[in-house]
Write an enzyme that holds these catalytic residues in place. Structure first.
Site, PDB file in Angstrom:
ATOM      1  N   GLU A  70      16.528  -8.889  41.615  1.00  0.00           N
ATOM      2  CA  GLU A  70      16.116  -7.626  40.996  1.00  0.00           C
ATOM      3  C   GLU A  70      16.432  -6.418  41.864  1.00  0.00           C
ATOM      4  OE1 GLU A  70      12.465  -5.982  41.649  1.00  0.00           O
ATOM      5  OE2 GLU A  70      11.459  -7.831  42.280  1.00  0.00           O
TER       6      GLU A  70
ATOM      7  N   LYS B 220       1.664 -10.347  43.452  1.00  0.00           N
ATOM      8  CA  LYS B 220       1.329  -9.501  44.597  1.00  0.00           C
ATOM      9  C   LYS B 220      -0.180  -9.501  44.854  1.00  0.00           C
ATOM     10  CE  LYS B 220       4.160  -6.333  43.019  1.00  0.00           C
ATOM     11  NZ  LYS B 220       5.447  -6.858  42.536  1.00  0.00           N
TER      12      LYS B 220
HETATM   13  N1  PSU Z   1       8.175  -8.173  44.545  1.00  0.00           N
HETATM   14  C1  PSU Z   1       8.180  -7.550  45.755  1.00  0.00           C
HETATM   15  N2  PSU Z   1       8.234  -6.176  45.737  1.00  0.00           N
HETATM   16  C2  PSU Z   1       8.328  -5.438  44.567  1.00  0.00           C
HETATM   17  C3  PSU Z   1       8.327  -6.129  43.314  1.00  0.00           C
HETATM   18  C4  PSU Z   1       8.250  -7.498  43.374  1.00  0.00           C
HETATM   19  O1  PSU Z   1       8.092  -8.194  46.814  1.00  0.00           O
HETATM   20  O2  PSU Z   1       8.394  -4.205  44.610  1.00  0.00           O
HETATM   21  C5  PSU Z   1       8.440  -5.340  42.012  1.00  0.00           C
HETATM   22  C6  PSU Z   1       9.039  -6.194  40.911  1.00  0.00           C
HETATM   23  O3  PSU Z   1      10.146  -5.496  40.374  1.00  0.00           O
HETATM   24  C7  PSU Z   1       7.918  -6.314  39.904  1.00  0.00           C
HETATM   25  C8  PSU Z   1       7.250  -4.984  40.039  1.00  0.00           C
HETATM   26  O4  PSU Z   1       8.391  -6.560  38.605  1.00  0.00           O
HETATM   27  O5  PSU Z   1       7.199  -4.867  41.470  1.00  0.00           O
HETATM   28  C9  PSU Z   1       5.917  -4.953  39.361  1.00  0.00           C
HETATM   29  O6  PSU Z   1       5.693  -3.666  38.881  1.00  0.00           O
HETATM   30  P1  PSU Z   1       4.551  -3.407  37.764  1.00  0.00           P
HETATM   31  O7  PSU Z   1       3.274  -3.873  38.441  1.00  0.00           O
HETATM   32  O8  PSU Z   1       4.581  -1.928  37.555  1.00  0.00           O
HETATM   33  O9  PSU Z   1       4.897  -4.181  36.558  1.00  0.00           O
END
Ligand code: PSU
Ligand code: MN
Length: 303
Positions: free
Chosen positions: A22, A157
C-alpha cells in the site's frame, strides 16, 4: 483503466507470485525519510522471498499497480499534496487527476482488479476506541469481507479497540489466522491476550487455508483473509508502556478535535513522539517482516 507495470503484467501472465503493497503508509503513516527507505525495503523483502512487489496508488489520476521509483519518491517527499484514499475516495481522485495514497481498503480493491491476491501492510484499520459514539470503523474491515485478497499484517493498529475489531471481523465472516501464534498481535507488541480462531505454523499452512477459502467458502461472494504475524521480538514494545503512550496520544487527538481520515495519521505521529521514535522503528521492522512473509505465502500459492 488500471495501469499495471510491465514487470507485474508479465509475472501475472506467467503465473509468478506478486505481492501488493500500500501507499498510505508511505505518505501518511511514517515520516520522511523513513517512509521512503521503508517503501524500498518492502519491495526488496518481497523480491528476496521470490515474488514481484506491486506498490499500489493513484498517480496523477491513474490507478496504478506497480508504482515507479520516482512516483514512490514523490509520494514520500510531497505527502502534503497526496490525498489519503480509502475505497470511497478513489473515484474522485481518478476523475480529478490527483495523486492519492491507497489505504488497505483501496489497495485491496485495486490489487484484486489487477489479479493480485496477496498483500502486505503494517496494521489494518479497525474499530476505533469510542466508536460507539463516533461510528469510526475503518473501511478496511468491510473491504476484507468482499474482496478476495489475503492481507498479511501485525493485527490491527494498537490505537484501536482490538476486541471490538475482532468481533467485527467475525461478524463479516473474515478468516483470522495467526502465523505461529494463537493470539491476535497488538501491532507494536507481540501479544494482546486475545485469541485468534485459527493458527498456521508456516507460510505453506497459511497458503492452504487461503486456497480452501477461495475454493470452498468465498465462492458465490468473494472475501479476503487476515494473516496476523507478531512484530519481531527484538523491536516489539512492552504492551503496558504502549498503552500509556496511546492514552496520551488519544488525549491529544481529542483536544485537537481530530476527526475522520485524519485520526489514524495523527495518532501514529503522536505515538512516535510519545515513544521518542521507538514506535517508528517497530512499525518499520514489522512492515518489512510482513512483506517477506507475504512474498513467501505468494510463492507457496504458486506451487
Ligand atoms: N499500517 C501501518 N501504518 C499505516 C497504515 C497501516 O503500519 O499508516 C494505514 C493503512 O493504509 C490503513 C490505514 O488502511 O492506515 C487505516 O486508516 P483508517 O483508520 O482511516 O481507515
Ligand atoms: Mn476512520
Amino acid at each position: 483503466m488500471l495501469r499495471i507495470s510491465s514487470e507485474i503484467a508479465a509475472a501475472l501472465d506467467e503465473g509468478r507470485p506478486v505481492v501488493a503493497l500500500e501507499s498510505t503508509v508511505i505518505s501518511h503513516g511514517l515520516p520522511y525519510p523513513q517512509n521512503l527507505e521503508l517503501a524500498r525495503a518492502m519491495e526488496d523483502e518481497v523480491r528476496a522471498a521470490g515474488a514481484v512487489p506491486a506498490t499500489v496508488g493513484v498517480c496523477a489520476g491513474v490507478p496504478t499497480v506497480g508504482m515507479a521509483a520516482d512516483e514512490i519518491e514523490r509520494f514520500a517527499t510531497r505527502s502534503a499534496q497526496v490525498r489519503k484514499l480509502s475505497r470511497r475516495d478513489v473515484a474522485a481522485a481518478i476523475a480529478q487527476a490527483a495523486d492519492g495514497a491507497t489505504t488497505v481498503a483501496a489497495t485491496m480493491a485495486l490489487a484484486a482488479a489487477a489479479g493480485v491476491e496477496v498483500f502486505a501492510t503494517g496494521g489494518i484499520g479497525g474499530v476505533h476506541r469510542g466508536a460507539e459514539t463516533t461510528w469510526d470503523i475503518s473501511a478496511d474491515l468491510t473491504e476484507l469481507a468482499r474482496t478476495p485478497v489475503l492481507v498479511v499484517c501485525a493485527g490491527a493498529k494498537a490505537i484501536l479497540d482490538l476486541p471490538a475489531t475482532i468481533e467485527y471481523l467475525e461478524t463479516l465472516g473474515v478468516p483470522l489466522v495467526g502465523l505461529g501464534t494463537d493470539e491476535f498481535p497488538a501491532f507494536y507488541s507481540r501479544s494482546s491476550g486475545l485469541p485468534v480462531p485459527s493458527r498456521a505454523d508456516t507460510p505453506a499452512d497459511a497458503a492452504r487455508i487461503w486456497a480452501a477459502q477461495r475454493q470452498h467458502v468465498a465462492v458465490a461472494a468473494p472475501g479476503g483473509l487476515l494473516l496476523c504475524v507478531p512484530p519481531p521480538a527484538e523491536v516489539a514494545l512492552d504492551r503496558a508502556e504502549v498503552e500509556v503512550a496511546i492514552g496520551r496520544a488519544l488525549a491529544r487527538a481529542a483536544s485537537a478535535g481530530v476527526r475522520g481520515p485524519a485520526v489514524t495519521p495523527f495518532l501514529l505521529a503522536a505515538m512516535a513522539e510519545e515513544t521518542h521514535g521507538e514506535s517508528i522503528a517497530t512499525n518499520v521492522a514489522l512492515l518489512r517482516q510482513n512483506a517477506r512473509v507475504a512474498g513467501q505465502v505468494a510463492a507457496q500459492l504458486r506451487r
